[in-house]
Design an enzyme around this catalytic site. Structure first.
Site, PDB file in Angstrom:
ATOM      1  N   SER A  45       0.832  -1.209   0.000  1.00 58.18           N
ATOM      2  CA  SER A  45       0.000   0.000   0.000  1.00 58.18           C
ATOM      3  C   SER A  45       0.860   1.249   0.000  1.00 58.18           C
ATOM      4  O   SER A  45       2.036   1.209   0.369  1.00 58.18           O
ATOM      5  CB  SER A  45      -0.894   0.054   1.259  1.00 58.18           C
ATOM      6  OG  SER A  45      -1.635  -1.115   1.428  1.00 58.18           O
ATOM      7  N   ASN A  46       0.244   2.356  -0.378  1.00 56.05           N
ATOM      8  CA  ASN A  46       0.781   3.690  -0.116  1.00 56.05           C
ATOM      9  C   ASN A  46      -0.173   4.418   0.815  1.00 56.05           C
ATOM     10  O   ASN A  46      -1.388   4.330   0.653  1.00 56.05           O
ATOM     11  CB  ASN A  46       0.886   4.542  -1.390  1.00 56.05           C
ATOM     12  CG  ASN A  46       1.694   3.885  -2.474  1.00 56.05           C
ATOM     13  OD1 ASN A  46       2.773   3.361  -2.237  1.00 56.05           O
ATOM     14  ND2 ASN A  46       1.173   3.923  -3.702  1.00 56.05           N
TER      15      ASN A  46
END
Length: 785
Positions: free
Chosen positions: A229-230
């Site tokens: 994820s970011n």
């Protein structure tokens, strides 16, 4: 009238209302409703109820409406009945474990079920067990799911994946809690599932794998699972106006099966109001926002399990020694029902062995950890007693500030394997890796690691400790809710007014101006090379001046940092090959228009770019090749390493092999990305922008390469995306996108509608506040009684 009754009365009077099972609702009957589902564009439900049981009921009914087959598949898995209905073969259910077959999946989950651990955890009072409101939500969820199934029946299900299937059934609260437990141990027991099928030695055994081999496999298992994820939290000092905040939540999760997200808004008027998404079957918002705070999660670096090597008593491989005293391993005989080729069902039995530390294990994904006549390895999973995460997300769903987020994380200590990145209306940005982490300090690891463990702990933070000494067990903190994990005060967290972020590297550079140090090595490394994706996020955040619109444009710009660092050099290398022939593993290959495409490419992965697909295939082949001629410098972590190692034979051959690969797939070296990267939904080809994280692209898309056709599916990548902005006292400025859409049912109108939006780089303007919901031109109301 209460706000709830006023809202429902207005809606039922103004719209055509479907009152399921009881006829059409009238404005005077709204008090009898369990929940109201108000659907807006793209089938997003805004669920309103008077209490938490009603909220869970509405969620369960709506979630089953969109994804009944996938949910039924989950419950089939955690009840250990895949082999009974589907046969022993097949690929198991990789959303919940690494079991390689239905039979091993069933034996793994039946072992958990027979142990009674889930029931014991649920029976505990909060904070270790579910709090009262959580129990009410879960009870309502189960009733809502079952109400949907009772309404449709198996034969009435439209999804061909389970229409009429005998394994689709009503569920119990136990099914729900087993599902949550499976999620919690995904990063521990779920990773080593196949290793637990260990048996006492009966002949010659191999030597253990090396620390390098085991470290590589652990890194692959934890980092290659499709989870990533970011999260970028922009505080007031980095917004365009100097006030408020902007949050990007961008989990990169699988596009298929049980790790899909599903979007909703959950409201008890005047008491509870949260919007966002959760993994299928979790009736809470796990990534989302309230009126004043927003948060997201990213998969974190701590290894949430550890091993203990125990010495065995001579001549007795099931008795081990601790402090010189013998302890007998416990055996657990597990039986599951298995469908045979003739249609009959017969029992299959497996014996599992355990020590005081946990279950005995064997080879880890091909790396020997043998159970010999002298020693054995046992697994301890820090999440094996974690039912607390349900309380965590319930409390996060009420957060009004980043301080509330930290408070929820710290009080409940239930986040199993993710970081938290958050913002609030006051302009704060937060990074916190307050999660479940084995209590193994650097000093403890130095004193107690086995020779193999010294290497794995240094490399990836995997502790392999000396199980012969009780003093080498995991430690404890006074501030921890249970022994064996670190207290929140020992874990990295930081709040600032400019930005905080994470892209699956360690906590060290959550902010480039304020590195975080001093945390235990098991939490993550310090002063090491950051991934191209982390560097891209940091370089972007450092620019500042964010608005919600600029954040959305930034993500869908699909910019590649690796291309910035190497594409120009690669274009020059391409032009330098004698006679326009690049070397490849199958001989010289003509470069054709490749050099010009790379030279003119803008280094993005938008659909009409030329050269991007070639560069993607080239970079995918680099692997362990020495790519850069300028090495990493911890004093310049955002700009190093850099410069393509054009003299390296591996780099040159990777380029030639990429050319061959494209031509084999019928694609020209200068093909547009849209020509070689798409998914097909109901016969319609939908081009997909974005690219893999190793390219330094924030909008991650990890495609499935078909040698004859190019990228034909997405394995995992951007899934539920949200951009949430706070300013002044108004409604949150939020936009979302569920890239694979709300429903896994190909018969649903919400099967691929948002996938098409994603292809066009469009967003869904979120309807959070009441006025926005009632103004939706797509508004459809369902009253559940």
């Amino acid at each position: 009238m209460t706000l709830f009754r006023k809202t429902l009365a207005v809606l039922t009077a103004a719209l055509s209302v479907t009152a399921l099972g009881t006829g059409v609702a009238s404005a005077g009957e709204e008090g009898r409703a369990k929940a109201v589902l108000r659907y807006t564009e793209h089938g997003i439900p805004h669920i309103v109820a008077k209490d938490f049981a009603g909220l869970g009921y509405g969620y369960g009914f709506a979630a089953a409406t969109d994804n009944v087959c996938e949910l039924a598949n989950i419950y089939l898995t955690v009840s250990a009945q895949r082999s009974k209905y589907l046969g022993p073969d097949g690929g198991g259910y990789p959303s919940l474990s690494e079991a390689e077959s239905n039979l091993h999946s069933d034996l793994f989950f039946q072992r958990i079920n027979d142990s009674g651990v889930v029931d014991r955890l649920v029976a505990q009072p909060a904070p270790l067990g579910p709090r009262r409101e959580v129990r009410e939500i879960v009870s309502g969820y189960v009733q809502g799911f079952n109400a949907y199934l009772a309404r449709t029946g198996r034969a009435g299900i439209t999804d061909p994946a389970c229409r009429g299937a005998d394994w689709v059934r009503p569920i119990t609260e136990r099914d729900f809690y087993r599902h949550y437990y499976a999620i919690a141990v995904t990063g521990g027991q779920g990773v080593v599932t196949e290793s637990l099928f260990a048996a006492p030695p009966s002949g010659p055994t191999p030597a253990p794998g090396t620390a390098d081999q085991l470290s590589a496999k652990v890194a692959q298992a934890l980092g290659g699972s499709g989870l990533g994820s970011n999260g970028i939290a922009v505080g007031a000092d980095s917004t365009a106006t100097g006030r408020g905040s902007v949050l990007l939540g961008n989990p990169h999760y699988p596009w298929q099966a049980g790790r899909r997200f599903w979007q909703s808004q959950l409201t008890i008027p005047g008491r509870f109001d949260v919007a966002g998404a959760s993994l299928l079957g979790m009736p809470f918002v796990q990534i989302g926002h309230t009126a004043d705070a927003a948060w997201t999660h990213t998969v974190s670096t701590p290894v949430t399990f550890g091993l203990f090597e125990v010495p065995l008593r001579a001549g007795d491989p099931t008795t081990y020694l601790v402090d010189g005293k013998p302890e007998k391993m416990t055996s657990q005989d597990v039986t599951v029902q298995v469908r045979q080729a003739d249609g009959s069902v017969r029992p299959v039995r497996q014996t599992f062995w355990s020590t005081r530390y946990g279950p005995v294990m064997d080879d880890f994904q091909g790396i020997p950890l043998p159970w010999t006549a002298k020693s054995a390895y046992a697994l301890r999973d820090a999440n094996a007693t974690n039912m607390r995460g349900l309380n965590t997300w319930f409390e996060l769903d009420q957060a009004r500030s980043t301080a509330d987020v930290v408070g929820a994380l710290s009080r409940t200590q239930g986040v199993p394997w993710v970081n938290t990145i958050a913002t609030d209306r006051a302009g704060n940005a937060l990074y916190a890796d307050i999660q479940v982490v084995p209590h193994v300090t650097d000093e403890h690891a130095k004193a107690c690691s086995t020779p193999l463990g010294q290497g794995t702990f240094a490399e990836v933070g995997l502790a392999i400790l000396d199980g012969s000494k009780s003093s080498c067990g995991w430690g404890s903190d006074a501030g921890a809710l249970e022994p064996g994990i670190f207290a929140p005060s020992r874990l990295p967290q930081q709040q600032r007014r400019d930005y905080e972020l994470n892209a699956n590297d360690s906590a060290w550079l959550a902010n480039a101006k304020a590195p975080i140090t001093g945390y235990p090595h098991i939490v993550g490394d310090i002063g090491t090379e950051r991934s191209p994706r982390t560097r891209e996020a940091l370089l972007t955040a450092e620019k500042g001046g964010f608005t919600t619109d600029s954040m959305k444009k930034m993500l869908f710009a699909d910019h590649s940092l690796l291309a910035d660092l190497t594409a120009a050099d690669l274009a020059k290398l391409c032009a330098s090959f004698p006679d326009g022939q690049a070397p490849s593993s199958s001989g010289p290959v003509p470069v054709g228009p490749a050099c010009d495409a790379l030279a003119s490419w803008d280094h993005t992965y938008t659909l009409d770019t030329r050269g991007s697909l070639l560069f993607q295939r080239f970079a995918a082949r680099l692997g362990g090749v020495d790519r850069f001629s300028v090495p990493f410098d911890p004093q310049a972590p955002l700009t190093t390493p850099n410069t393509l190692n054009v003299g390296g034979a591996g780099v040159r051959q990777a380029f030639g092999d990429a050319l061959v690969e494209l031509r084999t797939a019928g694609l020209a070296p200068d093909a547009k990305l849209r020509d070689g990267q798409a998914v097909t939904r109901n016969g319609e080809r939908i081009p997909i922008h974005g690219a893999q994280g190793f390219l330094g692209v924030l909008n991650v898309m990890t495609p499935v390469w078909d040698p004859a056709r190019g990228n034909v599916e997405v394995e995992h990548g951007s899934s539920y995306i949200q951009v949430v902005g706070f300013s002044g006292h108004g409604c949150p400025d939020s936009s979302t996108l569920l890239t694979y859409s709300q429903s896994a049912n190909p018969k649903s109108p919400y099967f691929s509608d948002q996938t098409k939006l994603y292809s066009r780089r469009e967003w869904v303007k979120e309807r959070f506040c009441e006025a926005d919901i009632v103004r939706s031109p797509a508004l459809r109301v369902v009253v559940l009684r």
